[in-house]
Design an enzyme around this catalytic site. Sequence first.
Site, PDB file in Angstrom:
ATOM      1  CB  CYS A 115      40.928 -56.008 -55.027  1.00  0.00           C
ATOM      2  SG  CYS A 115      41.985 -55.141 -53.884  1.00  0.00           S
ATOM      3  CG  HIS A 261      40.556 -53.706 -58.432  1.00  0.00           C
ATOM      4  ND1 HIS A 261      39.761 -52.987 -57.579  1.00  0.00           N
ATOM      5  CD2 HIS A 261      41.755 -53.857 -57.798  1.00  0.00           C
ATOM      6  CE1 HIS A 261      40.445 -52.707 -56.495  1.00  0.00           C
ATOM      7  NE2 HIS A 261      41.657 -53.224 -56.598  1.00  0.00           N
ATOM      8  CG  ASN A 291      42.141 -49.827 -54.551  1.00  0.00           C
ATOM      9  OD1 ASN A 291      40.993 -50.281 -54.501  1.00  0.00           O
ATOM     10  ND2 ASN A 291      43.212 -50.593 -54.513  1.00  0.00           N
TER      11      ASN A 291
HETATM   12  O1  UT7 Z   1      43.914 -53.120 -54.820  1.00  0.00           O
HETATM   13  C1  UT7 Z   1      44.846 -53.707 -54.000  1.00  0.00           C
HETATM   14  C2  UT7 Z   1      45.998 -54.188 -54.750  1.00  0.00           C
HETATM   15  N1  UT7 Z   1      47.066 -53.232 -54.666  1.00  0.00           N
HETATM   16  C3  UT7 Z   1      47.764 -52.930 -55.712  1.00  0.00           C
HETATM   17  O2  UT7 Z   1      47.512 -53.408 -56.787  1.00  0.00           O
HETATM   18  C4  UT7 Z   1      48.911 -52.000 -55.526  1.00  0.00           C
HETATM   19  C5  UT7 Z   1      50.061 -52.402 -56.389  1.00  0.00           C
HETATM   20  N2  UT7 Z   1      51.253 -51.616 -56.149  1.00  0.00           N
HETATM   21  C6  UT7 Z   1      51.316 -50.290 -56.454  1.00  0.00           C
HETATM   22  O3  UT7 Z   1      50.362 -49.699 -56.914  1.00  0.00           O
HETATM   23  C7  UT7 Z   1      52.648 -49.619 -56.262  1.00  0.00           C
HETATM   24  O4  UT7 Z   1      53.583 -50.566 -55.815  1.00  0.00           O
HETATM   25  C8  UT7 Z   1      52.615 -48.412 -55.275  1.00  0.00           C
HETATM   26  C9  UT7 Z   1      51.873 -47.266 -55.909  1.00  0.00           C
HETATM   27  C10 UT7 Z   1      51.967 -48.791 -53.984  1.00  0.00           C
HETATM   28  C11 UT7 Z   1      54.039 -47.952 -55.008  1.00  0.00           C
HETATM   29  O5  UT7 Z   1      54.675 -47.603 -56.228  1.00  0.00           O
HETATM   30  P1  UT7 Z   1      56.122 -48.170 -56.583  1.00  0.00           P
HETATM   31  O6  UT7 Z   1      56.462 -47.606 -57.896  1.00  0.00           O
HETATM   32  O7  UT7 Z   1      56.089 -49.667 -56.470  1.00  0.00           O
HETATM   33  O8  UT7 Z   1      57.012 -47.504 -55.481  1.00  0.00           O
HETATM   34  P2  UT7 Z   1      57.915 -48.208 -54.353  1.00  0.00           P
HETATM   35  O9  UT7 Z   1      57.077 -48.825 -53.310  1.00  0.00           O
HETATM   36  O10 UT7 Z   1      58.948 -49.058 -55.036  1.00  0.00           O
HETATM   37  O11 UT7 Z   1      58.634 -46.981 -53.732  1.00  0.00           O
HETATM   38  C12 UT7 Z   1      59.497 -46.142 -54.499  1.00  0.00           C
HETATM   39  C13 UT7 Z   1      59.956 -45.000 -53.624  1.00  0.00           C
HETATM   40  C14 UT7 Z   1      60.474 -45.453 -52.265  1.00  0.00           C
HETATM   41  O12 UT7 Z   1      61.539 -44.588 -51.905  1.00  0.00           O
HETATM   42  P3  UT7 Z   1      63.062 -45.034 -52.115  1.00  0.00           P
HETATM   43  O13 UT7 Z   1      63.236 -46.291 -51.299  1.00  0.00           O
HETATM   44  O14 UT7 Z   1      63.223 -45.268 -53.581  1.00  0.00           O
HETATM   45  O15 UT7 Z   1      63.842 -43.865 -51.594  1.00  0.00           O
HETATM   46  C15 UT7 Z   1      59.323 -45.198 -51.343  1.00  0.00           C
HETATM   47  O16 UT7 Z   1      59.711 -44.969 -50.006  1.00  0.00           O
HETATM   48  O17 UT7 Z   1      58.855 -44.130 -53.349  1.00  0.00           O
HETATM   49  C16 UT7 Z   1      58.730 -43.960 -51.927  1.00  0.00           C
HETATM   50  N3  UT7 Z   1      57.311 -43.778 -51.623  1.00  0.00           N
HETATM   51  C17 UT7 Z   1      56.707 -42.584 -51.696  1.00  0.00           C
HETATM   52  N4  UT7 Z   1      57.142 -41.360 -52.003  1.00  0.00           N
HETATM   53  C18 UT7 Z   1      56.240 -40.356 -52.002  1.00  0.00           C
HETATM   54  C19 UT7 Z   1      56.409 -44.724 -51.251  1.00  0.00           C
HETATM   55  N5  UT7 Z   1      55.201 -44.159 -51.088  1.00  0.00           N
HETATM   56  C20 UT7 Z   1      55.348 -42.827 -51.350  1.00  0.00           C
HETATM   57  C21 UT7 Z   1      54.476 -41.728 -51.352  1.00  0.00           C
HETATM   58  N6  UT7 Z   1      54.971 -40.518 -51.692  1.00  0.00           N
HETATM   59  N7  UT7 Z   1      53.155 -41.860 -51.056  1.00  0.00           N
END
Ligand code: UT7
Length: 336
Positions: A115, A261, A291
């Site tokens: 990134c 980014h 991204n």
């Molecule tokens: O450029 C590279 C650097 N990367 C980044 O900067 C990414 C940084 N992180 C993020 O952008 C976020 O962490 C994500 C967008 C990837 C995830 O969002 P989050 O708010 O951190 O969600 P989470 O991983 O804590 O997941 C919350 C819930 C989980 O379900 P439970 O355990 O609460 O039942 C996940 O299983 O959302 C679920 N989940 C989804 N649901 C629907 C994870 N991915 C998805 C999805 N659709 N695509």
Amino acid sequence: MMKTIIKATGRYLPDRVVTNEDLTHWMDTSDEWIRQRTGIEERRWIPEEGGMGASDMGLNASKVALERAGWTPEDIDLIIFATLSPDLFFPGSGCLLQHKLGLKSTPALDIRQQCTGFLYGIEIADAYIRSGLAKRVLLVGAEVHSTGLDISNEGRDVAVIFGDGAGAVCLEAMETDEPVGVLASSLHAQGQYAEALMVELPASRLNPRIDVEGIEAGRHYPKMDGSRIFKLAVKRLPEITITALKKAGLSVDDIDLIIPHQANLRINQFYQKALDLPDEKMFNNIQRYGNTTAGTIPICLDEVLEQGILKKNATVVFSGLGAGVTWGAVIYRFPS
Ligand code: UT7
């Protein structure tokens, strides 16, 4: 003094639009979840049948940038190619791009900074230019993510955020005593968090580097500890911006625009809030492209220049955090 100036930019996004709704056919997700958590509405992917590598997209973006700069490929002293998704395991996509540009021996350097590829690339270009080693550098950031994503439920956290795309920037030496061009940069890495965002296979530490068992376990797909990366980003981005501004002898009040980014709209909103900046000082286009990793900042820059939203002598900040983890910021002022 020799300064590094952005002469021209170009971008290339594949035609195939993949909406959030499209993703719901392959995994349990929803438009609502993706928009709320990331801000993304759609992204571009290369054709389903493949056949387009990072160097092909880089070539398309470079042709636009070269044309706008009034350069021929022969004018380039150095190609820097930033990608985490090279056409081949080796050699680098920079060599492939060099050949596709019809060049015979122009040096080409690949960097694997994910990134922050554009940020590391611009600092390298600036060092070459200020030291007199090069006068004209072509810097490309290009990614093909779509062929390497796990589009099942298992990989949905990562699969929904990445898109394909490329940006190219022509950087040129300018002799001037004015405070313009690349004013300062600050780059960092913290390998302690390498496994928070990685693709493990193929791995030279394993013999064989990749096998059916590894593929069946999905270890050739990106894995991310999203919340760790998120927390690091919202802390590091404001911090590094202040550090780089200080190096340039500037403050937050001097910023005309941050071109960050594009990892997550929410990250950039926290970042903006931490610096107490109005909406018009933070550029985002993640809504349309997702991204594109090394591609995000040069693609944004190209759109910013195309939209003509910058005043003369505008001061911009390029910044980002991602896999490595690596993070950084570059302060740039446009010449009048
Ligand atoms: O450029 C590279 C650097 N990367 C980044 O900067 C990414 C940084 N992180 C993020 O952008 C976020 O962490 C994500 C967008 C990837 C995830 O969002 P989050 O708010 O951190 O969600 P989470 O991983 O804590 O997941 C919350 C819930 C989980 O379900 P439970 O355990 O609460 O039942 C996940 O299983 O959302 C679920 N989940 C989804 N649901 C629907 C994870 N991915 C998805 C999805 N659709 N695509």
